[in-house]
Enzyme design. Structure first.
Site, short mmCIF file in Angstrom:
data_model
loop_
_atom_site.label_atom_id
_atom_site.label_comp_id
_atom_site.label_asym_id
_atom_site.label_seq_id
_atom_site.Cartn_x
_atom_site.Cartn_y
_atom_site.Cartn_z
N GLU A 223 45.89 15.90 51.65
CA GLU A 223 46.59 17.15 51.33
C GLU A 223 45.73 18.09 50.49
O GLU A 223 45.07 17.64 49.54
CB GLU A 223 47.87 16.79 50.57
N HIS A 299 57.85 20.28 50.08
CA HIS A 299 57.09 20.04 48.86
C HIS A 299 58.07 20.21 47.71
O HIS A 299 58.90 21.13 47.72
CB HIS A 299 55.95 21.04 48.71
MG MG Z 1 50.41 18.90 46.71
#
Ligand code: MG
Length: 372
Positions: A223, A299
């Site tokens: 990520e 997220h």
């Molecule tokens: Mg992150």
């Protein structure tokens, strides 16, 4: 029903450490109506900048605080109000803080709609894909590779079947970077999924070297290895490695997500409901991802308001498969702000059936930690 007011509340724990843990403070939004129904939302951004974006008075037709734009409006008209806020603050708010601020209001409006109709937000959004959602435990790396390994082991013991480690000390040097991933895998054992959140630390070539070195430890996704605007670097990296590349938390509406998807060729689209423009925009981003054959996940590293929003969102789209669940051991703020805490049991959270978001603020906790 009409919107009568929008209020923002900045809460902050007593000690805020210099680390990438956005759960150390929070900006909570309340939208009030003349029907006595109050919606709640959250924004994970620079808190006082968001407060300004909401509370600023009318300056001119493309620079107006969001509060003034929505007062007197019907909270059911979420699509119309999204565009009214976007257009009315487009001068300074077309990306970043302006859209972040819109997210908090949009989430609260969907909470109001659900409460008024007596149904959970995921049902209003046409969802129902899951009864429970698999979570990955999301934490910062330990200070050392060994501490990271011990943390991995504890998270596995808590029942998680997927774990993500992120940010510092990743990026210091090749040896430490590889040792962090090796020890994380050692602590987790062979089977749990392991995600690595690099935290914007490399150029494309370095990221590719790391991806190759991490491969033997079976990484589920890598990520944010690059700075967010390096779309060409993302494309080169993504096309050169078998490891999935994930990104999106820096983005604040569908136009910037399109850049990541179409120019950057990312593999996993990460949407923060409290930044991207709320449910109204997140659904469109998920749809654009689905059109491209890409999974879309949340997220979220802040409060249970964000987690609740994520559950409703992920339960309403076809291309979700896992949820970020902040599992930091030290942060305490989130445990005081809401009456519900959505505990992940054996690595799964249950989808709420209560009207709206299904999360209420703990007003005592809000008062205790409120700064402004
Ligand atoms: Mg992150």
């Amino acid at each position: 029903m009409k919107i009568t007011d929008v209020q923002v509340y900045y809460v902050r724990q007593t000690e805020v450490k210099e680390q990438c843990d956005s759960g150390q403070d929070a900006l909570i939004v309340k939208v009030f109506t003349d029907a006595g129904i109050t919606g709640i939302g959250e924004v994970d951004s620079s808190p006082l900048a968001v407060k300004g974006a909401i509370e600023s008075p009318f300056s001119h037709t493309t620079a107006c605080g969001l509060r003034e734009l929505v007062i007197g409006e019907d909270p059911f008209e979420t699509e119309k109000l999204w565009y009214k806020m976007y257009r009315g603050n487009v001068y300074g708010g077309r990306r970043g803080v302006g859209v972040h601020a819109m997210s908090g209001i949009d989430i609260a409006l969907w909470d109001i709609k659900g409460k008024a109709l007596g149904v959970p937000v995921w049902k209003l959004l046409g969802g129902g894909f899951h009864q429970e959602i698999r979570c990955y435990a999301s934490v910062l790396f330990g200070n050392t590779p060994e501490a990271t390994g011990a943390l991995a082991s504890r998270l596995k013991d808590r029942g998680f079947t997927a774990v993500k480690f992120g940010w510092d000390p990743m990026g210091r040097n090749a040896e430490t970077d590889v040792a962090l991933v090796r020890e994380a895998r050692r602590g987790l054992g062979k089977h749990p999924d392991l995600m690595i959140d690099a935290g914007l630390v490399w150029d494309a070539k370095t990221a590719l070297q790391r991806a190759c070195a991490f491969a033997e430890h079976n990484i589920f996704w890598l990520e944010e290895p690059l700075r967010p605007d390096d779309y060409e670097g993302y494309r080169r990296l993504s096309e050169a490695t078998e490891i999935r590349i994930a990104a999106g938390e820096e983005e604040s509406n569908r136009f910037s997500f399109l850049e990541l998807m179409d120019k950057g060729k990312i593999d996993v689209v990460q949407v923060d409901l409290t930044r991207c423009g709320g449910f109204t925009e997140a659904r469109k981003i998920a749809s654009l991802a689905e059109d491209r054959g890409l999974p879309c996940v949340n997220h979220g590293f802040t409060t249970y308001v964000n987690i609740a929003a994520a559950i409703h969102f992920l339960n309403s789209i076809p291309n979700s498969f896992i949820m970020e669940y902040v599992a930091e051991e030290e942060t305490t703020l989130r445990d005081h702000l809401t009456r519900q805490d959505f505990v992940a049991k054996d690595g799964y959270v249950t989808v709420p059936e209560e009207p709206g978001l299904g999360v209420e603020l703990n007003e005592d906790g809000m008062r205790r930690f409120r700064v402004i």
